[in-house]
Design a protein around this motif. Structure first.
Motif, short mmCIF file in Angstrom:
data_model
loop_
_atom_site.label_atom_id
_atom_site.label_comp_id
_atom_site.label_asym_id
_atom_site.label_seq_id
_atom_site.Cartn_x
_atom_site.Cartn_y
_atom_site.Cartn_z
N VAL B 172 0.84 -1.20 0.00
CA VAL B 172 0.00 0.00 0.00
C VAL B 172 0.87 1.25 0.00
O VAL B 172 0.63 2.18 -0.77
CB VAL B 172 -0.95 0.00 1.22
CG1 VAL B 172 -1.58 1.36 1.39
CG2 VAL B 172 -2.01 -1.05 1.06
N ASP B 173 1.90 1.21 0.82
CA ASP B 173 2.80 2.37 0.87
C ASP B 173 3.43 2.61 -0.49
O ASP B 173 3.49 3.74 -0.97
CB ASP B 173 3.91 2.13 1.91
CG ASP B 173 3.36 2.26 3.32
OD1 ASP B 173 2.23 2.76 3.46
OD2 ASP B 173 4.04 1.85 4.27
N ALA B 174 3.87 1.52 -1.10
CA ALA B 174 4.54 1.65 -2.38
C ALA B 174 3.60 2.22 -3.43
O ALA B 174 3.96 3.14 -4.16
CB ALA B 174 5.06 0.29 -2.83
N THR B 175 2.40 1.68 -3.49
CA THR B 175 1.48 2.14 -4.53
C THR B 175 1.08 3.59 -4.29
O THR B 175 0.97 4.37 -5.23
CB THR B 175 0.23 1.27 -4.59
OG1 THR B 175 -0.08 0.84 -3.28
CG2 THR B 175 0.43 0.09 -5.48
N GLU B 176 0.86 3.93 -3.04
CA GLU B 176 0.46 5.30 -2.76
C GLU B 176 1.58 6.27 -3.11
O GLU B 176 1.34 7.33 -3.70
CB GLU B 176 0.07 5.44 -1.30
CG GLU B 176 -1.36 4.98 -1.07
CD GLU B 176 -1.80 5.17 0.35
OE1 GLU B 176 -0.94 5.47 1.20
OE2 GLU B 176 -3.00 5.01 0.61
N GLY B 178 3.80 5.79 -5.31
CA GLY B 178 3.89 5.83 -6.76
C GLY B 178 2.85 6.73 -7.37
O GLY B 178 3.11 7.45 -8.33
N ILE B 179 1.68 6.72 -6.81
CA ILE B 179 0.59 7.52 -7.38
C ILE B 179 0.79 8.99 -7.11
O ILE B 179 0.45 9.84 -7.93
CB ILE B 179 -0.75 7.01 -6.82
CG1 ILE B 179 -1.03 5.69 -7.52
CG2 ILE B 179 -1.85 8.02 -7.04
CD1 ILE B 179 -2.40 5.31 -7.70
#
Lengths: 373, 181
Positions: B172-176, B178-179
């Motif tokens: 979740v941290d990574a995707t957030e 990234g976004i």
């Protein structure tokens, strides 16, 4: 050594009438006598033969039978008593084991014919003996009981044995069950009597022993749990610890809910691919500052690159990255393989994803989330 | 006992597989729908780590199978799904509550206690209630009539949950992150 004497004593050894003489002839030491009184009466007959050995050797042998005879006696009544006798015989008189065994068989049969209860009696006493071995400090009760039993037997002839009180039989049953349990626990853990040791004043019957073992097991597991749950190792009391554990589990479950919610909100399509995963995997192992740079590296690549070069990059990471990502070497082969299979299945899917991301879903996204929330 | 990295990897692999399976079916659905699918797949992935050796994993798979059977079946296609799902749980012990309570009352009346005994009984009762609470929290807990088993399963369950949470949080941290870029 007089073999015949030994045989005679053994063949009648089971009968309590002979046993009286066997007991009378013992005048060695206090220790020795105590051992004899706690040993099964069948073996008591053969002690007369043992007496001719030098005392130290005899004691050694006694100790040996103490351990060896208690084992098979557990399995039960009747014919099973022969093995301990046999082993004992070979031990004392190694000259003629076959004859010894035959004699032992005979003696067992004879005692069975004579009195059905005798075999049960031997099991009881030997198992009581076993109990005594297991719970050494608190032996007084069982051994006293045993000696009193034997005294009763010595006084009363054979017929009176048949009408025993029900209480006595109950005791027999209890002891038998305890020996069975002990055997099974012996199979499980090597030395149960080290763990389950009755201190002075503690009960020694089978139920309390089993209960104590169970409680200790639970306590050990609880200790592990306490170590696992943060901030739980200082709390005293089972109820509070359980409370804390419940709280921890619930909080973890709530976290999973929350995280999946966040993930659902963040990703327009639930499909994360290798780059995010790898980055996050490394991000979780490193600090947050690196996480950002990794993402910076990963995302533009993914957006721009075509399928093929994407594939290529997986198998051969760019040169500057390896020293930054120490786990790459470990992760890469497995992931690469898996992705290969996946690519075979949904080529189009991944293409669609990258296209979707290229179309600027990141820009679109916050609005969508706001709408839905 | 902390979640190992090999466990994490395994979980991640399974979870990704699950999400890829049900990815196309819910393209443009609401957040709650997506969340449900994500959570289900994560749960199944976590449970399949144990390959049906523990009570809680079997119970969890059974529970998720009632919600989304096809997903579970597809996800567990690697390991024999049939054996996993249909493996019978230990029997739940039933006893009539009223009868038990009444008999306890009678027993209480028979031997009046001193103050210390009273306190001990109260503590025992509290522990029992807490154990019941734990049973309701751990999946399949009501089938574990053995305290030792319950605690063992709880241990295992907590380790798995921690794995799940760790992996999910990092993703979740990574995707957030990234976004945001």
């Amino acid at each position: 050594m007089d073999l015949t004497g030994g045989f005679g004593a053994r063949s009648g050894g089971g009968g309590p009438c002979r046993e009286a003489t066997g007991l009378e002839s013992l005048h060695i030491g206090d220790e020795f006598r105590q051992l004899v009184t706690t040993l099964p009466p069948e073996n008591a007959g053969s002690f007369t033969a043992l007496l001719e050995l030098p005392p130290t050797q005899a004691v050694e042998l006694l100790h040996f039978t103490d351990t060896s005879s208690s084992q098979p006696a557990v399995t039960g009544i009747g014919g099973d008593i022969a093995p301990p006798l046999h082993s004992f015989g070979t031990l004392t008189f190694p000259s003629n084991p076959v004859l010894m065994e035959r004699a032992a068989r005979f003696s067992v049969i004879a005692t069975e014919q004579q009195n059905g209860n005798v075999s049960g009696e031997t099991t009881t006493s030997s198992s009581a003996n076993l109990d005594r071995v297991k719970t050494e400090p608190a032996e007084t009760e069982s051994s006293q009981r045993l000696t009193s039993d034997q005294a009763v037997e010595n006084q009363s002839p054979c017929p009176s044995q048949n009408n025993r009180s029900g209480k006595r039989k109950e005791f027999e049953k209890k002891v038998k069950s305890s020996t069975k349990k002990n055997k099974s626990s012996e199979e499980n853990e090597k030395l149960p009597y080290v763990h389950v040791r009755a201190r002075r004043g503690q009960a020694t019957d089978s139920h309390s022993l089993a209960e104590r073992a169970r409680r200790e097991k639970i306590n050990a597991r609880m200790k592990l749990l306490q170590e696992l749950v943060p901030g739980c190792d200082k709390i005293q009391g089972t109820a509070l610890v359980l409370d804390e554990i419940i709280n921890h589990v619930q909080s973890l479950q709530r976290q999973v809910e929350m995280l999946s919610m966040r993930l659902a909100a963040v990703n327009p399509r639930i499909d994360f691919n290798l780059d995010t995963i790898l980055a996050s995997e490394n991000g979780s192992l490193m600090d947050g500052s690196f996480n950002g740079t990794a993402m910076q590296l990963a995302w533009p690549h993914q957006v721009i690159e075509t399928e093929q070069s994407y594939h290529h990059r997986q198998l051969q990471p760019p040169p500057p990255q390896p020293q930054q990502w120490p786990f790459d070497g470990l992760n890469q082969p497995a992931w690469g393989r898996e992705e290969d299979q996946d690519h075979g299945n949904d080529h189009n899917n991944l293409m669609a994803v990258s296209e979707n991301l290229m179309a600027g879903s990141a820009n679109l996204h916050p609005n969508q989330v706001k709408m839905e929330l | 006992m902390q979640p190992t990295s090999s466990m994490k990897e395994e979980f991640l692999k399974k979870w990704q597989m699950g999400i890829q399976i049900c990815g196309p079916s819910i393209d443009n659905t609401s957040v709650s729908e997506r969340k449900k699918v994500i959570k289900l797949s994560a749960d199944v992935a976590m449970a399949s780590l144990r390959k049906g050796t523990t009570c809680w994993s079997r119970a969890l798979i059974q529970k998720t199978a009632t919600e989304d059977n096809s997903l579970v079946r597809q996800m567990l296609s690697g390991i024999k799904a049939e054996t996993l799902i249909n493996k019978t749980l230990p029997k739940k012990t039933l006893c009539h509550r009223k009868i038990v309570r009444r008999s306890k009352k009678i027993l209480m009346r028979r031997n009046a206690r001193s103050a210390s005994e009273e306190a001990a009984a109260k503590a025992k009762k509290l522990v029992k209630r807490k154990t019941q609470g734990l049973r309701s929290v751990v999946p399949g807990g009501e089938f574990m009539n053995n305290d030792v088993l319950l605690i063992q399963e709880t241990l295992d369950y907590i380790v798995s949950l921690q794995t799940q949470v760790n992996v999910m949080r990092s993703i979740v941290d990574a995707t957030e992150a990234g976004i945001e870029r």
